[in-house]
Design an enzyme around this catalytic site. Structure first.
Site, PDB file in Angstrom:
ATOM      1  CG  ASN A   1      -1.712   1.265   1.384  1.00  0.00           C
ATOM      2  OD1 ASN A   1      -1.778   2.069   0.450  1.00  0.00           O
ATOM      3  ND2 ASN A   1      -2.323   1.463   2.539  1.00  0.00           N
TER       4      ASN A   1
ATOM      5  CE  LYS B   1      -0.029   3.255   4.719  1.00  0.00           C
ATOM      6  NZ  LYS B   1       0.160   3.326   6.169  1.00  0.00           N
TER       7      LYS B   1
ATOM      8  CG  HIS C   1      -5.711   2.096   5.250  1.00  0.00           C
ATOM      9  ND1 HIS C   1      -5.234   3.003   6.168  1.00  0.00           N
ATOM     10  CD2 HIS C   1      -4.722   1.194   5.058  1.00  0.00           C
ATOM     11  CE1 HIS C   1      -3.996   2.658   6.508  1.00  0.00           C
ATOM     12  NE2 HIS C   1      -3.664   1.566   5.851  1.00  0.00           N
TER      13      HIS C   1
ATOM     14  CD  GLU D   1      -2.619   5.572   6.766  1.00  0.00           C
ATOM     15  OE1 GLU D   1      -2.632   5.622   5.519  1.00  0.00           O
ATOM     16  OE2 GLU D   1      -1.674   5.043   7.400  1.00  0.00           O
TER      17      GLU D   1
ATOM     18  CD  GLU E   1      -3.301  -2.298   7.254  1.00  0.00           C
ATOM     19  OE1 GLU E   1      -2.257  -2.625   6.677  1.00  0.00           O
ATOM     20  OE2 GLU E   1      -3.836  -1.180   7.109  1.00  0.00           O
TER      21      GLU E   1
ATOM     22  N   GLY F   1       2.808   2.331  10.656  1.00  0.00           N
ATOM     23  CA  GLY F   1       3.770   3.415  10.489  1.00  0.00           C
ATOM     24  C   GLY F   1       4.485   3.795  11.777  1.00  0.00           C
TER      25      GLY F   1
ATOM     26  CB  SER G   1       5.548  -1.860  11.667  1.00  0.00           C
ATOM     27  OG  SER G   1       5.132  -0.546  11.970  1.00  0.00           O
TER      28      SER G   1
HETATM   29  P1  13P Z   1       3.260   0.410   7.490  1.00  0.00           P
HETATM   30  O1  13P Z   1       3.703  -0.901   6.901  1.00  0.00           O
HETATM   31  O2  13P Z   1       4.010   1.579   6.957  1.00  0.00           O
HETATM   32  O3  13P Z   1       3.187   0.348   8.981  1.00  0.00           O
HETATM   33  O4  13P Z   1       1.739   0.637   6.987  1.00  0.00           O
HETATM   34  C1  13P Z   1       0.826  -0.380   7.133  1.00  0.00           C
HETATM   35  C2  13P Z   1      -0.397  -0.049   6.385  1.00  0.00           C
HETATM   36  O5  13P Z   1      -1.144   0.835   6.745  1.00  0.00           O
HETATM   37  C3  13P Z   1      -0.679  -0.804   5.162  1.00  0.00           C
HETATM   38  O6  13P Z   1      -1.961  -0.545   4.703  1.00  0.00           O
END
Ligand code: 13P
Length: 248
Positions: A9, A11, A94, A96, A166, A172, A212
């Site tokens: 992903n 982002k 997601h 976010e 997640e 992150g 992560s």
């Molecule tokens: P990270 O791997 O950067 O922690 O992000 C995970 C994520 O949100 C994947 O959708």
């Protein structure tokens, strides 16, 4: 039999030129691999990636979609627009998007229903916050997200679904869930699916862990029984790192 599935992903990272450079490098590394892989990219990169990955077996995904067929929804993208590009996957819900863009279990549900009318496979994200985990609410939260998000989704449809667990506190932050914590929730999700859809349908659903994931921790996560794959943020931006995760 579930085939392991690792999705990146990106982002809001990578211009078209950057996506093309990644695709060239990654397609060469990926050759001959039997783990399924996909990149979920910004809308502007999708066509570039579809072309670059043609014939490689690498999938391409979007990170969001609107649930209406079309209309006066400034800034939004429809399922048919993604289908026209040949997009294979679409992330839905997601954390976010739940946090910054008012995504709710209800809009997740509408988006899943719309996607399931066509061939694009949804990657539905669920997961609890640190506060919810500390309060012991993690299982109730995820069960609620599943029940509301999947309302009205048929057994036939759910078999094609990918679910990504997640935990928000692991996204992150560099703070990965332990393999035991990830496995515990992925097993809980499988049990909830059995409850809602029966054993046979639940058995087909790919359940990914995200938060992560890095080359250094991919193997122990992927070795868990109920973890079928990973949704990778930061570590999917470099072709070599993403490939190292796929090679768990
Ligand atoms: P990270 O791997 O950067 O922690 O992000 C995970 C994520 O949100 C994947 O959708």
């Amino acid at each position: 039999m579930r085939v392991p599935f690792i999705a990146g992903n990106w982002k809001m990272f990578k211009t078209k030129a950057e996506a093309a450079a990644f695709a060239k490098e990654f397609a060469a590394l990926y050759q001959g691999t039997d783990v399924k892989a996909a990149i979920c990219a910004p809308f502007t990169d999708l066509e570039v990636l579809k072309e670059a990955f043609a014939g490689t077996g690498i999938g391409v995904g979007a990170q969001n979609v609107h649930f209406a067929d079309e209309g006066a929804y400034t800034g939004e993208i429809s399922v048919s627009m993604l289908e026209e590009i040949g997009v294979d996957y679409c992330i839905v819900g997601h954390s976010e998007r739940r946090q910054y863009f008012a995504e709710t279990d209800e809009t997740v549900n509408l988006k899943l229903k719309k996607l399931f009318e066509g061939p694009i496979v949804p990657i539905m994200c669920v997961g609890e916050s640190l506060e919810q985990r500390d309060a012991g609410e993690l299982f109730d939260v995820v069960r609620g997200q599943l029940e509301k998000g999947l309302e009205g989704i048929s057994e036939e449809q759910v078999r094609r679904l990918v679910i990504a667990y997640e935990p928000i506190w692991a996204i992150g932050t560099g703070r990965t869930a332990t393999p035991e914590q990830a496995e515990e929730m992925c097993a809980f999700i499988r049990a909830a699916l059995i409850d809602l859809y029966g054993e046979e349908a639940a058995d087909d659903v790919i359940i990914q862990y995200g938060g992560s994931v890095k080359p250094a921790n991919a193997t122990e996560l992927m070795n868990q029984d109920e973890i079928d794959g990973a949704l990778v943020g930061g570590a999917s931006l470099k072709a070599a790192d993403f490939m190292a995760i796929i090679d768990f």
